[in-house]
Design an enzyme around this catalytic site. Structure first.
Site, PDB file in Angstrom:
ATOM      1  CG  ASP A  25     103.673  68.689 100.230  1.00  0.00           C
ATOM      2  OD1 ASP A  25     105.046  68.660 100.600  1.00  0.00           O
ATOM      3  OD2 ASP A  25     102.933  68.797  99.557  1.00  0.00           O
ATOM      4  N   GLY A  28     110.316  72.244 101.445  1.00  0.00           N
ATOM      5  CA  GLY A  28     111.221  72.094 100.652  1.00  0.00           C
ATOM      6  C   GLY A  28     110.915  72.990  99.717  1.00  0.00           C
ATOM      7  CG  HIS A  42     112.385  70.784 106.460  1.00  0.00           C
ATOM      8  ND1 HIS A  42     111.283  70.647 105.742  1.00  0.00           N
ATOM      9  CD2 HIS A  42     113.728  70.169 105.833  1.00  0.00           C
ATOM     10  CE1 HIS A  42     111.651  69.494 104.655  1.00  0.00           C
ATOM     11  NE2 HIS A  42     112.422  68.929 105.002  1.00  0.00           N
ATOM     12  CD1 TRP A  74     111.452  56.390 108.094  1.00  0.00           C
ATOM     13  CD2 TRP A  74     112.857  56.978 108.683  1.00  0.00           C
ATOM     14  NE1 TRP A  74     110.955  55.891 109.030  1.00  0.00           N
ATOM     15  CE2 TRP A  74     112.736  57.129 109.681  1.00  0.00           C
ATOM     16  CE3 TRP A  74     114.452  57.799 109.311  1.00  0.00           C
ATOM     17  CZ2 TRP A  74     112.698  57.459 110.905  1.00  0.00           C
ATOM     18  CZ3 TRP A  74     114.896  58.472 110.254  1.00  0.00           C
ATOM     19  CH2 TRP A  74     114.238  58.257 111.600  1.00  0.00           C
ATOM     20  CG  LEU A 136      95.583  73.028 120.352  1.00  0.00           C
ATOM     21  CD1 LEU A 136      94.446  72.369 120.004  1.00  0.00           C
ATOM     22  CD2 LEU A 136      96.587  73.551 119.625  1.00  0.00           C
ATOM     23  CB  ILE A 193      95.784  60.993 102.106  1.00  0.00           C
ATOM     24  CG1 ILE A 193      94.134  60.984 101.477  1.00  0.00           C
ATOM     25  CG2 ILE A 193      95.394  60.275 103.377  1.00  0.00           C
ATOM     26  CD1 ILE A 193      93.835  62.200 102.145  1.00  0.00           C
ATOM     27  CB  SER A 194     101.386  61.877 101.518  1.00  0.00           C
ATOM     28  OG  SER A 194     101.357  62.173 100.674  1.00  0.00           O
TER      29      SER A 194
HETATM   30  C1  FPP Z   1     106.830  68.542 104.096  1.00  0.00           C
HETATM   31  O1  FPP Z   1     107.973  69.644 102.998  1.00  0.00           O
HETATM   32  C2  FPP Z   1     107.864  68.510 105.627  1.00  0.00           C
HETATM   33  C3  FPP Z   1     107.824  67.892 106.257  1.00  0.00           C
HETATM   34  C4  FPP Z   1     108.770  66.451 105.613  1.00  0.00           C
HETATM   35  C5  FPP Z   1     108.632  67.935 107.534  1.00  0.00           C
HETATM   36  C6  FPP Z   1     107.629  69.111 108.210  1.00  0.00           C
HETATM   37  C7  FPP Z   1     108.340  69.875 109.481  1.00  0.00           C
HETATM   38  C8  FPP Z   1     108.006  70.555 109.834  1.00  0.00           C
HETATM   39  C9  FPP Z   1     107.768  71.394 109.826  1.00  0.00           C
HETATM   40  C10 FPP Z   1     108.090  70.567 110.902  1.00  0.00           C
HETATM   41  C11 FPP Z   1     107.239  70.291 113.097  1.00  0.00           C
HETATM   42  C12 FPP Z   1     108.574  70.366 113.420  1.00  0.00           C
HETATM   43  C13 FPP Z   1     108.177  69.653 115.195  1.00  0.00           C
HETATM   44  C14 FPP Z   1     108.701  69.974 115.788  1.00  0.00           C
HETATM   45  C15 FPP Z   1     106.765  68.725 114.771  1.00  0.00           C
HETATM   46  P1  FPP Z   1     108.272  69.004 101.667  1.00  0.00           P
HETATM   47  O2  FPP Z   1     109.800  68.753 102.355  1.00  0.00           O
HETATM   48  O3  FPP Z   1     108.060  67.737 100.855  1.00  0.00           O
HETATM   49  O4  FPP Z   1     107.957  70.175 100.469  1.00  0.00           O
HETATM   50  P2  FPP Z   1     108.133  69.967  99.327  1.00  0.00           P
HETATM   51  O5  FPP Z   1     107.034  69.176  98.945  1.00  0.00           O
HETATM   52  O6  FPP Z   1     108.419  71.211  98.120  1.00  0.00           O
HETATM   53  O7  FPP Z   1     109.491  69.226  98.772  1.00  0.00           O
END
Ligand code: FPP
Length: 248
Positions: A25, A28, A42, A74, A136, A193-194
């Protein structure tokens, strides 16, 4: 962070630490702080994941499960969902071969029917290419939700006609053949935990950190492991030295 003392880094995973689960997390916010679009966070998040994979390999942790996209993601703005789908496709195209060469077995857990054909094919190809690897196991939870997992397991159990028990239900969950996570790390400062691995985390140790996911790396992982090494896991029993237990 859960512990008050800052633990020393560890060179090798603590004994018994076989499975780490991660809620990645903070992508963003990491981007917004740099005046970048959220999707840039991301993108850098993929590098953080590669660093954590290296850390698990270096420290001998055999299972890593990461939450890449939840059933609820989504509901994000359409352009962010679309950018995430593009990123998954690009990341799989770019990284699968290298990960497989490092001995990583890739597996995807979640409801795949929601993805388009190219994405589903890339997931299948990555699984096929890396199927024999044992260094792994990297489980990528994608369009995954803990509630969805429980419901699909219950439906499969009902269809099989087997009697319902903890064991029979567990055998139909997505990670049935993987030990339960010993340590769950959540970056980004939130302490929840979301809808991640609801069943499997019954006795998992939690580690929360304010570090935003793109800044999390092998060193951060080593600190989380050192924190875990200080925990006493009792699995519902009492401490062996607890008063009243001594027989002599
Ligand atoms: C949450 O941060 C993150 C995600 C919803 C996406 C996580 C995906 C990756 C790290 C890419 C992984 C790639 C592969 C191929 C497995 P957020 O957007 O909720 O952050 P915020 O809480 O700051 O808004």
């Amino acid at each position: 962070m859960a512990s008050k003392q800052v633990p020393k880094q560890v060179e090798q995973a603590p004994p018994g630490l076989r499975h780490i689960a991660v809620v990645m997390d903070g992508n963003g916010r990491w981007a917004q702080r740099r005046l970048l679009p959220r999707t840039a966070g991301h993108k850098y998040g993929v590098d953080a994941l590669k660093s954590v994979v290296r850390g698990c390999i270096a420290q001998g942790v055999p299972f890593l499960t990461v939450f890449a996209f939840s059933s609820e993601n989504w509901n994000r703005p359409a352009d962010e969902v679309s950018a995430l789908m593009d990123l998954f496709v690009q990341a799989l195209r770019r990284e699968t071969r290298e990960l497989a060469a490092q001995g990583v077995r890739l597996r995807f857990v979640g409801e795949r029917s929601a993805f388009d054909t190219p994405m589903r094919e890339l997931m299948q190809q990555a699984e096929d290419l890396s199927a024999a690897n044992t260094r792994l196991v990297l489980n990528v939870a994608i369009n995954y939700g803990g509630r969805w997992d429980l419901v699909q397991a219950m439906q499969a159990l009902q269809a099989s006609g087997e009697p319902i028990s903890e064991e029979s239900l567990a055998q139909h969950l997505c990670l049935a053949d993987v030990p339960a996570p010993d340590l769950l790390i959540r970056t980004g400062g939130e302490r929840r935990i979301s809808n991640f691995l609801l069943w499997q985390i019954a006795y998992t140790e939690f580690y929360f950190t304010d570090i935003l996911w793109p800044d999390f790396d092998e060193k951060s992982l080593a600190l989380a492991m050192a924190d875990y090494a200080q925990r006493e896991r009792r699995f519902g029993t009492v401490h062996p030295q607890a008063p009243g237990l001594r027989v002599a």
